[in-house]
Design an enzyme around this catalytic site. Sequence first.
Site, PDB file in Angstrom:
ATOM      1  N   GLU A   1      27.716  83.187 -46.534  1.00 24.05           N
ATOM      2  CA  GLU A   1      28.242  82.186 -45.895  1.00 24.05           C
ATOM      3  C   GLU A   1      28.290  81.410 -46.854  1.00 24.05           C
ATOM      4  O   GLU A   1      27.351  80.821 -47.446  1.00 24.05           O
ATOM      5  CB  GLU A   1      27.493  81.910 -44.379  1.00 24.05           C
ATOM      6  CG  GLU A   1      27.128  82.118 -43.608  1.00 24.05           C
ATOM      7  CD  GLU A   1      28.474  83.066 -42.111  1.00 24.05           C
ATOM      8  OE1 GLU A   1      29.783  82.243 -43.003  1.00 24.05           O
ATOM      9  OE2 GLU A   1      28.090  83.699 -41.363  1.00 24.05           O
TER      10      GLU A   1
ATOM     11  N   CYS B   1      29.719  72.461 -46.960  1.00 21.47           N
ATOM     12  CA  CYS B   1      30.936  73.771 -47.176  1.00 21.47           C
ATOM     13  C   CYS B   1      32.704  73.400 -46.294  1.00 21.47           C
ATOM     14  O   CYS B   1      33.258  73.861 -47.208  1.00 21.47           O
ATOM     15  CB  CYS B   1      29.923  74.604 -46.672  1.00 21.47           C
ATOM     16  SG  CYS B   1      29.405  74.470 -44.708  1.00 21.47           S
TER      17      CYS B   1
HETATM   18  P1  NDP Z   1      22.691  77.534 -53.670  1.00 19.56           P
HETATM   19  O1  NDP Z   1      23.550  78.679 -53.952  1.00 19.56           O
HETATM   20  O2  NDP Z   1      23.004  77.302 -55.528  1.00 19.56           O
HETATM   21  O3  NDP Z   1      21.789  77.514 -53.226  1.00 19.56           O
HETATM   22  C1  NDP Z   1      21.419  78.909 -52.222  1.00 19.56           C
HETATM   23  C2  NDP Z   1      20.000  79.649 -52.476  1.00 19.56           C
HETATM   24  O4  NDP Z   1      19.700  80.861 -52.727  1.00 19.56           O
HETATM   25  C3  NDP Z   1      18.818  78.313 -52.206  1.00 19.56           C
HETATM   26  O5  NDP Z   1      18.090  78.448 -51.164  1.00 19.56           O
HETATM   27  C4  NDP Z   1      18.633  79.035 -53.491  1.00 19.56           C
HETATM   28  O6  NDP Z   1      17.225  78.976 -53.800  1.00 19.56           O
HETATM   29  C5  NDP Z   1      18.786  80.258 -53.275  1.00 19.56           C
HETATM   30  N1  NDP Z   1      19.045  80.956 -55.029  1.00 19.56           N
HETATM   31  C6  NDP Z   1      19.242  80.835 -55.780  1.00 19.56           C
HETATM   32  N2  NDP Z   1      19.160  81.476 -56.610  1.00 19.56           N
HETATM   33  C7  NDP Z   1      18.967  82.623 -56.390  1.00 19.56           C
HETATM   34  C8  NDP Z   1      19.011  84.467 -56.639  1.00 19.56           C
HETATM   35  N3  NDP Z   1      19.323  84.171 -57.949  1.00 19.56           N
HETATM   36  N4  NDP Z   1      18.209  84.771 -55.612  1.00 19.56           N
HETATM   37  C9  NDP Z   1      17.868  84.865 -54.787  1.00 19.56           C
HETATM   38  N5  NDP Z   1      18.152  83.610 -53.860  1.00 19.56           N
HETATM   39  C10 NDP Z   1      18.846  81.986 -54.739  1.00 19.56           C
HETATM   40  O7  NDP Z   1      23.600  76.268 -52.791  1.00 19.56           O
HETATM   41  P2  NDP Z   1      22.918  75.410 -52.528  1.00 19.56           P
HETATM   42  O8  NDP Z   1      21.646  75.494 -52.227  1.00 19.56           O
HETATM   43  O9  NDP Z   1      23.861  73.976 -53.478  1.00 19.56           O
HETATM   44  O10 NDP Z   1      23.949  74.820 -50.862  1.00 19.56           O
HETATM   45  C11 NDP Z   1      25.231  74.170 -51.120  1.00 19.56           C
HETATM   46  C12 NDP Z   1      26.904  75.603 -51.051  1.00 19.56           C
HETATM   47  O11 NDP Z   1      26.308  76.373 -50.035  1.00 19.56           O
HETATM   48  C13 NDP Z   1      28.019  75.040 -51.358  1.00 19.56           C
HETATM   49  O12 NDP Z   1      28.554  75.894 -52.054  1.00 19.56           O
HETATM   50  C14 NDP Z   1      28.222  75.148 -49.455  1.00 19.56           C
HETATM   51  O13 NDP Z   1      29.766  75.421 -49.786  1.00 19.56           O
HETATM   52  C15 NDP Z   1      27.586  76.754 -49.263  1.00 19.56           C
HETATM   53  N6  NDP Z   1      27.517  76.579 -47.632  1.00 19.56           N
HETATM   54  C16 NDP Z   1      28.222  77.168 -47.333  1.00 19.56           C
HETATM   55  C17 NDP Z   1      28.266  77.107 -45.707  1.00 19.56           C
HETATM   56  C18 NDP Z   1      28.717  77.852 -44.869  1.00 19.56           C
HETATM   57  O14 NDP Z   1      28.365  77.733 -43.915  1.00 19.56           O
HETATM   58  N7  NDP Z   1      29.374  79.077 -45.262  1.00 19.56           N
HETATM   59  C19 NDP Z   1      27.321  75.851 -44.842  1.00 19.56           C
HETATM   60  C20 NDP Z   1      26.596  75.546 -45.951  1.00 19.56           C
HETATM   61  C21 NDP Z   1      26.836  75.871 -47.636  1.00 19.56           C
HETATM   62  P3  NDP Z   1      17.028  77.287 -54.956  1.00 19.56           P
HETATM   63  O15 NDP Z   1      16.723  75.941 -54.113  1.00 19.56           O
HETATM   64  O16 NDP Z   1      15.110  77.630 -55.254  1.00 19.56           O
HETATM   65  O17 NDP Z   1      17.346  77.769 -56.153  1.00 19.56           O
END
Ligand code: NDP
Length: 523
Positions: free
Chosen positions: A287, A321
């Site tokens: 997502e 999002c």
């Molecule tokens: P990120 O993509 O930066 O991070 C999401 C998660 O992925 C965090 O828990 C992060 O951990 C983890 N992560 C980062 N790098 C890795 C890796 N290499 N391997 C595994 N896990 C990893 O997103 P944000 O938290 O900034 O959230 C915002 C984004 O989420 C926006 O793009 C938004 O549109 C999207 N979103 C989509 C939704 C949907 O339903 N389509 C709903 C809500 C949000 P850490 O924080 O430790 O880096």
Amino acid sequence: MADFKLTYATMFNPPEELHTRFEKALIQVKASLGKDHGMIINGRDVLTRDKFEDHSPVNTDWVLGIFQKGGEKEAREALAAARKAFPMWSGMKWQGRVALLRKAADLIDKRLFEIGAAMALEVGKNRMESLGDVAETADLIRYACYQMEKNDGFIVEMGKDPLVGYTARNISVMRPYGVWLVISPFNFPFALTGGPAGATMVAGNTVVMKPATDTPWVVRMLAECFREAGIPDGVFNYVTGPGSILGQALIESPEVDGITFTGSYDVGMNIYRDFAQGKWVRPIILELGGKNPAIVSRNADLERAAIGIMRSAFGLQGQKCSACSRVYIEEKVYDKLVARLVELTDKLVVGDPTDRNVYMGPVINKKSYDDYKAFVKELGKAGHILTGGKVLADGDLAKGYFCAPTLVTDVPHNHRLWKHEMFLPITTIAKVKSLDEAMGYANDVNYGLTAGFYGSEKETEWFFENIQAGVTYANRPQGATTGAWPGFQPFGGWKGSGATGKNAGGNYYLQLYLREQIHTLVK
Ligand code: NDP
């Protein structure tokens, strides 16, 4: 409160009791800041030598809690615990799993105000949005339970093949995969952890979950609800640490049978590619981001349009999002609508999100704050800033990441920021000659999450038919592109916004966590 149902569409006018209970809980939550919180692996609290502090974006001097910096070792331990618990959990009758998950949903309801107060401090969401995130989680879990019941455990008697001298019985059953990894983003930390985790557990999978580094606290509270509900040790494991280390170790492990990742496009696509390195194709639910448009026709109710766009552009500081980040308006009504939008935006109160009158809190962290400054500079050069365009750092706001809601116009259509998800309180607006022109722009992005339209009823049919997005709204003052609720608006994206084409909190979601097996017995 008995006849009030909180959703993102009803939250604008809540009963007084919601406020008083939130305020009471906030006092208690603020008195308990700064504790050391373990991970939960195999039902037990696990501490590590390396830790990280969780600071509030409202005031970065506030340390909300100390959390464990897990890495490869904790990834291995959590996966082993989930693997060990799988035969017992998947072997349990589905009715037993449903009963435990319903109990967890009830416990979430019971802690609604406490968790909501923590959410406001940790994410910077205003109080109603914070309560919404928590309440939505309980409803998502209940919806998964309801789907299991409605489908009677997905046991389907198939036809009998026309054998001579034998009788065949053919049954289709749906069975879980094994160990499911859930990775959630900072912006809806509760719902986007509890929703997928709840569904996959109802289906019979066990879980390892990693929250965003900005929001470990409320997710720890969710883990506690699952534990207190009596979900057996090892079925839900909560680990904290950097995505690039702990997250990556989890993604690369052959012990993971399926993933639900909610987050940004770039991180999600990398995970998708890395996960494909396994021995066989494993399911992955992605997502991802959005670049959600609102289209306004000359026949629109402009007051509805203005309110709906303003709410969706700036709710949670544009960090949804589903945020409305692009607006296309037919030229005949452009001036009038833009004037009203600016007027409404200028009235928004930015500040401490736990305050009753505040609509916009801070953005999540320093990186987002710096991004905001860079984007408004770039957009100021490319177009014309109608309102906003600056960070707010006077008085009480000095220690948080506060940004003014920003509307920008006259940005050329080929500018990169029309297609890039800024994830901030910045919305770009354009004048169009026709609705077809607007639709062309609306669809000309990699994303396809949500979209909104304001116009005549006949035009709404055209909109629904042509827009490329998973969740679409017409003539909705509660939010042009935001505010989906499980059971009412199942949520998911098309194109670069989502991988499965099946929306969470809807009819086809639970099945994503199950695989079919046919049992043919010949007598
Ligand atoms: P990120 O993509 O930066 O991070 C999401 C998660 O992925 C965090 O828990 C992060 O951990 C983890 N992560 C980062 N790098 C890795 C890796 N290499 N391997 C595994 N896990 C990893 O997103 P944000 O938290 O900034 O959230 C915002 C984004 O989420 C926006 O793009 C938004 O549109 C999207 N979103 C989509 C939704 C949907 O339903 N389509 C709903 C809500 C949000 P850490 O924080 O430790 O880096």
